[in-house]
Motif scaffolding. Structure first.
Motif, PDB file in Angstrom:
ATOM      1  N   ASP A   4      12.900  30.335  32.412  1.00 40.81           N
ATOM      2  CA  ASP A   4      14.131  30.166  33.191  1.00 40.81           C
ATOM      3  C   ASP A   4      13.818  30.077  34.685  1.00 40.81           C
ATOM      4  O   ASP A   4      14.451  29.303  35.408  1.00 40.81           O
ATOM      5  CB  ASP A   4      15.071  31.339  32.929  1.00 40.81           C
ATOM      6  N   GLY A   5      12.837  30.845  35.143  1.00 40.16           N
ATOM      7  CA  GLY A   5      12.470  30.786  36.553  1.00 40.16           C
ATOM      8  C   GLY A   5      12.105  29.383  36.985  1.00 40.16           C
ATOM      9  O   GLY A   5      12.422  28.964  38.111  1.00 40.16           O
ATOM     10  N   ARG A   6      11.468  28.638  36.088  1.00 40.85           N
ATOM     11  CA  ARG A   6      11.070  27.263  36.412  1.00 40.85           C
ATOM     12  C   ARG A   6      12.271  26.348  36.624  1.00 40.85           C
ATOM     13  O   ARG A   6      12.149  25.314  37.280  1.00 40.85           O
ATOM     14  CB  ARG A   6      10.178  26.701  35.302  1.00 40.85           C
ATOM     15  N   GLN A   7      13.411  26.725  36.080  1.00 40.11           N
ATOM     16  CA  GLN A   7      14.618  25.931  36.261  1.00 40.11           C
ATOM     17  C   GLN A   7      15.345  26.273  37.562  1.00 40.11           C
ATOM     18  O   GLN A   7      16.349  25.636  37.909  1.00 40.11           O
ATOM     19  CB  GLN A   7      15.573  26.147  35.070  1.00 40.11           C
ATOM     20  N   ASN A   8      14.862  27.299  38.261  1.00 41.82           N
ATOM     21  CA  ASN A   8      15.556  27.779  39.460  1.00 41.82           C
ATOM     22  C   ASN A   8      14.652  27.867  40.686  1.00 41.82           C
ATOM     23  O   ASN A   8      14.975  28.569  41.645  1.00 41.82           O
ATOM     24  CB  ASN A   8      16.159  29.160  39.164  1.00 41.82           C
ATOM     25  N   LEU A   9      13.540  27.149  40.676  1.00 47.92           N
ATOM     26  CA  LEU A   9      12.619  27.182  41.804  1.00 47.92           C
ATOM     27  C   LEU A   9      13.264  26.562  43.050  1.00 47.92           C
ATOM     28  O   LEU A   9      13.991  25.574  42.958  1.00 47.92           O
ATOM     29  CB  LEU A   9      11.333  26.434  41.450  1.00 47.92           C
ATOM     30  N   MET A  20      26.823  26.928  47.408  1.00 49.89           N
ATOM     31  CA  MET A  20      27.989  27.015  48.301  1.00 49.89           C
ATOM     32  C   MET A  20      27.586  27.212  49.764  1.00 49.89           C
ATOM     33  O   MET A  20      27.945  28.211  50.391  1.00 49.89           O
ATOM     34  CB  MET A  20      28.923  28.144  47.843  1.00 49.89           C
ATOM     35  N   PRO A  21      26.847  26.260  50.333  1.00 53.11           N
ATOM     36  CA  PRO A  21      26.398  26.405  51.722  1.00 53.11           C
ATOM     37  C   PRO A  21      27.546  26.500  52.717  1.00 53.11           C
ATOM     38  O   PRO A  21      27.405  27.157  53.755  1.00 53.11           O
ATOM     39  CB  PRO A  21      25.561  25.146  51.956  1.00 53.11           C
ATOM     40  N   ALA A  22      28.674  25.877  52.413  1.00 52.81           N
ATOM     41  CA  ALA A  22      29.787  25.857  53.366  1.00 52.81           C
ATOM     42  C   ALA A  22      30.401  27.238  53.568  1.00 52.81           C
ATOM     43  O   ALA A  22      31.012  27.500  54.608  1.00 52.81           O
ATOM     44  CB  ALA A  22      30.862  24.878  52.898  1.00 52.81           C
ATOM     45  N   ARG A  23      30.240  28.119  52.595  1.00 52.32           N
ATOM     46  CA  ARG A  23      30.839  29.448  52.723  1.00 52.32           C
ATOM     47  C   ARG A  23      29.926  30.443  53.437  1.00 52.32           C
ATOM     48  O   ARG A  23      30.366  31.522  53.821  1.00 52.32           O
ATOM     49  CB  ARG A  23      31.220  30.004  51.347  1.00 52.32           C
ATOM     50  N   ILE A  24      28.657  30.105  53.573  1.00 52.88           N
ATOM     51  CA  ILE A  24      27.721  31.048  54.167  1.00 52.88           C
ATOM     52  C   ILE A  24      27.668  30.860  55.676  1.00 52.88           C
ATOM     53  O   ILE A  24      27.340  29.781  56.169  1.00 52.88           O
ATOM     54  CB  ILE A  24      26.325  30.894  53.540  1.00 52.88           C
ATOM     55  N   ALA A  25      28.010  31.930  56.391  1.00 53.58           N
ATOM     56  CA  ALA A  25      27.994  31.883  57.852  1.00 53.58           C
ATOM     57  C   ALA A  25      26.670  32.342  58.426  1.00 53.58           C
ATOM     58  O   ALA A  25      26.352  32.067  59.582  1.00 53.58           O
ATOM     59  CB  ALA A  25      29.126  32.764  58.408  1.00 53.58           C
ATOM     60  N   GLY A  26      25.877  33.040  57.615  1.00 57.11           N
ATOM     61  CA  GLY A  26      24.580  33.518  58.063  1.00 57.11           C
ATOM     62  C   GLY A  26      23.857  34.187  56.919  1.00 57.11           C
ATOM     63  O   GLY A  26      24.474  34.598  55.927  1.00 57.11           O
ATOM     64  N   MET A  27      22.536  34.286  57.042  1.00 55.79           N
ATOM     65  CA  MET A  27      21.720  34.883  55.977  1.00 55.79           C
ATOM     66  C   MET A  27      20.606  35.718  56.580  1.00 55.79           C
ATOM     67  O   MET A  27      19.992  35.331  57.572  1.00 55.79           O
ATOM     68  CB  MET A  27      21.123  33.788  55.093  1.00 55.79           C
ATOM     69  N   VAL A  28      20.378  36.879  55.956  1.00 55.53           N
ATOM     70  CA  VAL A  28      19.245  37.732  56.291  1.00 55.53           C
ATOM     71  C   VAL A  28      18.504  38.015  54.997  1.00 55.53           C
ATOM     72  O   VAL A  28      19.106  38.435  54.006  1.00 55.53           O
ATOM     73  CB  VAL A  28      19.699  39.067  56.922  1.00 55.53           C
ATOM     74  N   THR A  29      17.187  37.769  54.973  1.00 56.80           N
ATOM     75  CA  THR A  29      16.401  38.145  53.807  1.00 56.80           C
ATOM     76  C   THR A  29      15.383  39.204  54.202  1.00 56.80           C
ATOM     77  O   THR A  29      14.907  39.231  55.337  1.00 56.80           O
ATOM     78  CB  THR A  29      15.675  36.949  53.158  1.00 56.80           C
ATOM     79  N   ILE A  30      15.088  40.081  53.254  1.00 54.05           N
ATOM     80  CA  ILE A  30      14.161  41.182  53.465  1.00 54.05           C
ATOM     81  C   ILE A  30      13.084  41.063  52.397  1.00 54.05           C
ATOM     82  O   ILE A  30      13.365  41.235  51.208  1.00 54.05           O
ATOM     83  CB  ILE A  30      14.888  42.535  53.338  1.00 54.05           C
ATOM     84  N   ALA A  31      11.874  40.725  52.791  1.00 49.28           N
ATOM     85  CA  ALA A  31      10.781  40.521  51.829  1.00 49.28           C
ATOM     86  C   ALA A  31      11.212  39.563  50.721  1.00 49.28           C
ATOM     87  O   ALA A  31      11.039  39.843  49.538  1.00 49.28           O
ATOM     88  CB  ALA A  31      10.323  41.853  51.232  1.00 49.28           C
ATOM     89  N   ALA A  32      11.773  38.435  51.118  1.00 48.96           N
ATOM     90  CA  ALA A  32      12.271  37.463  50.134  1.00 48.96           C
ATOM     91  C   ALA A  32      11.155  37.029  49.195  1.00 48.96           C
ATOM     92  O   ALA A  32      10.021  36.808  49.621  1.00 48.96           O
ATOM     93  CB  ALA A  32      12.858  36.250  50.852  1.00 48.96           C
ATOM     94  N   ALA A  33      11.514  36.898  47.908  1.00 48.52           N
ATOM     95  CA  ALA A  33      10.515  36.560  46.893  1.00 48.52           C
ATOM     96  C   ALA A  33      10.913  35.317  46.106  1.00 48.52           C
ATOM     97  O   ALA A  33      11.032  35.359  44.875  1.00 48.52           O
ATOM     98  CB  ALA A  33      10.317  37.745  45.951  1.00 48.52           C
ATOM     99  N   PRO A  34      11.107  34.182  46.774  1.00 51.25           N
ATOM    100  CA  PRO A  34      11.470  32.974  46.041  1.00 51.25           C
ATOM    101  C   PRO A  34      10.355  32.527  45.102  1.00 51.25           C
ATOM    102  O   PRO A  34       9.171  32.639  45.433  1.00 51.25           O
ATOM    103  CB  PRO A  34      11.711  31.942  47.155  1.00 51.25           C
ATOM    104  N   ASP A  35      10.747  32.065  43.927  1.00 46.53           N
ATOM    105  CA  ASP A  35       9.817  31.464  42.956  1.00 46.53           C
ATOM    106  C   ASP A  35       8.742  32.432  42.472  1.00 46.53           C
ATOM    107  O   ASP A  35       7.684  32.015  42.001  1.00 46.53           O
ATOM    108  CB  ASP A  35       9.148  30.216  43.547  1.00 46.53           C
ATOM    109  N   PHE A  36       9.002  33.747  42.545  1.00 48.65           N
ATOM    110  CA  PHE A  36       7.937  34.702  42.207  1.00 48.65           C
ATOM    111  C   PHE A  36       7.554  34.669  40.732  1.00 48.65           C
ATOM    112  O   PHE A  36       6.425  35.031  40.381  1.00 48.65           O
ATOM    113  CB  PHE A  36       8.325  36.127  42.619  1.00 48.65           C
ATOM    114  N   THR A  37       8.453  34.248  39.854  1.00 46.76           N
ATOM    115  CA  THR A  37       8.085  34.200  38.439  1.00 46.76           C
ATOM    116  C   THR A  37       6.977  33.187  38.193  1.00 46.76           C
ATOM    117  O   THR A  37       6.128  33.375  37.322  1.00 46.76           O
ATOM    118  CB  THR A  37       9.299  33.844  37.567  1.00 46.76           C
TER     119      THR A  37
END
Length: 249
Positions: free
Chosen positions: A172-177, A114-131
């Motif tokens: 499941d993590g591999r399906q959400n990278l 839902m990118p259209a609903r997000i007006a801004g994003m802040v991440t703190i030590a983001a851990a994408p794809d950590f699995t």
């Protein structure tokens, strides 16, 4: 303190949450793996939003905090479903998404849906794809075999009891990278990262910055800050980042 409310999700899970009504955009806090909505950053941001008269939502994923289920039964995809359910049922209009650690991955998954609903994003030590890039990549042959024979491995944590990492979580993590394909973030984004973080490396933060596409992205490295990113200075930096993506800094 306000009483905890509960949301029944389409998947039959019961999510605990606290919602503050106020002006938009709604700030949504997404916590980390095995964290809960009573963490320092979540509670601090809630009080800060209340003082501003701004709408705010914090909640526990299933298997976390006061929500239903066991942690060992969950995975990234389940918690993505929880996030979607909470956002759709409990918020309206534009969002400022603040994601900590695994919550940073959840914030990126939300942005893909839902990118259209997000007006801004802040991440703190983001851990994408950590699995995949953290757990699986570091597993020994014995640990990989244990996923098949036992169904899980135990990993030590610097902050709490050992993590139980299940075969389902890895698969499941591999399906959400999010770092293997296009990652469009068409709104202001501020990535915050401590250089003394032993759970998420600065290399991960730089990789995310370089991989994502968007018109207004910045990475702030804070020398000496650890994974908690919760001392007074770091909490002020989070506030500033939220104001920045709101266009108020």
């Amino acid at each position: 303190m306000a009483a905890t409310d509960f949301l029944e999700t389409p998947q039959g899970r019961r999510l605990a949450y606290h919602k503050t009504e106020g002006a938009g955009p709604t700030i949504v806090f997404l916590g980390g793996l095995k964290s809960d909505m009573e963490g320092t950053k979540a509670v601090h941001l809630e009080a800060w939003a209340q003082a501003r008269g701004q709408s705010f939502l914090r909640f526990d994923y299933s298997g976390h905090g006061e929500s239903s289920g066991a942690f060992t039964e969950g995975c990234i995809g389940d918690w993505h479903q929880d996030t979607l359910a909470a956002v759709k049922a409990l918020t309206e209009g534009p969002l400022i998404v603040v994601g900590s650690s695994m919550g940073g991955w959840q914030a990126l998954l939300l942005a893909k849906v839902m990118p259209a609903r997000i007006a801004g994003m802040v991440t703190i030590a983001a851990a994408p794809d950590f699995t995949e890039d953290g757990y699986w990549a570091s597993f020994s042959d014995e640990q990989k075999a244990a996923l098949d024979t036992v169904g899980h491995v135990e990993l030590p944590s610097d902050y709490m009891e050992p993590y139980i990492i299940t075969k389902r979580m890895i698969e499941d993590g591999r399906q959400n990278l999010v770092l293997r394909g296009a990652l469009d973030l068409p709104f202001p984004v501020r990535f915050l990262q401590g250089t003394a973080d032993t759970a998420v490396s600065t290399e991960t933060a730089v990789r995310l910055l370089e991989h994502a596409a968007g018109p207004d992205m910045r990475l702030l490295l804070v020398k000496g800050a650890d994974h908690r990113f919760s001392d007074e200075k770091c909490l002020r930096l989070i506030e500033t980042a939220v104001l920045d993506v709101l266009g108020e800094a």
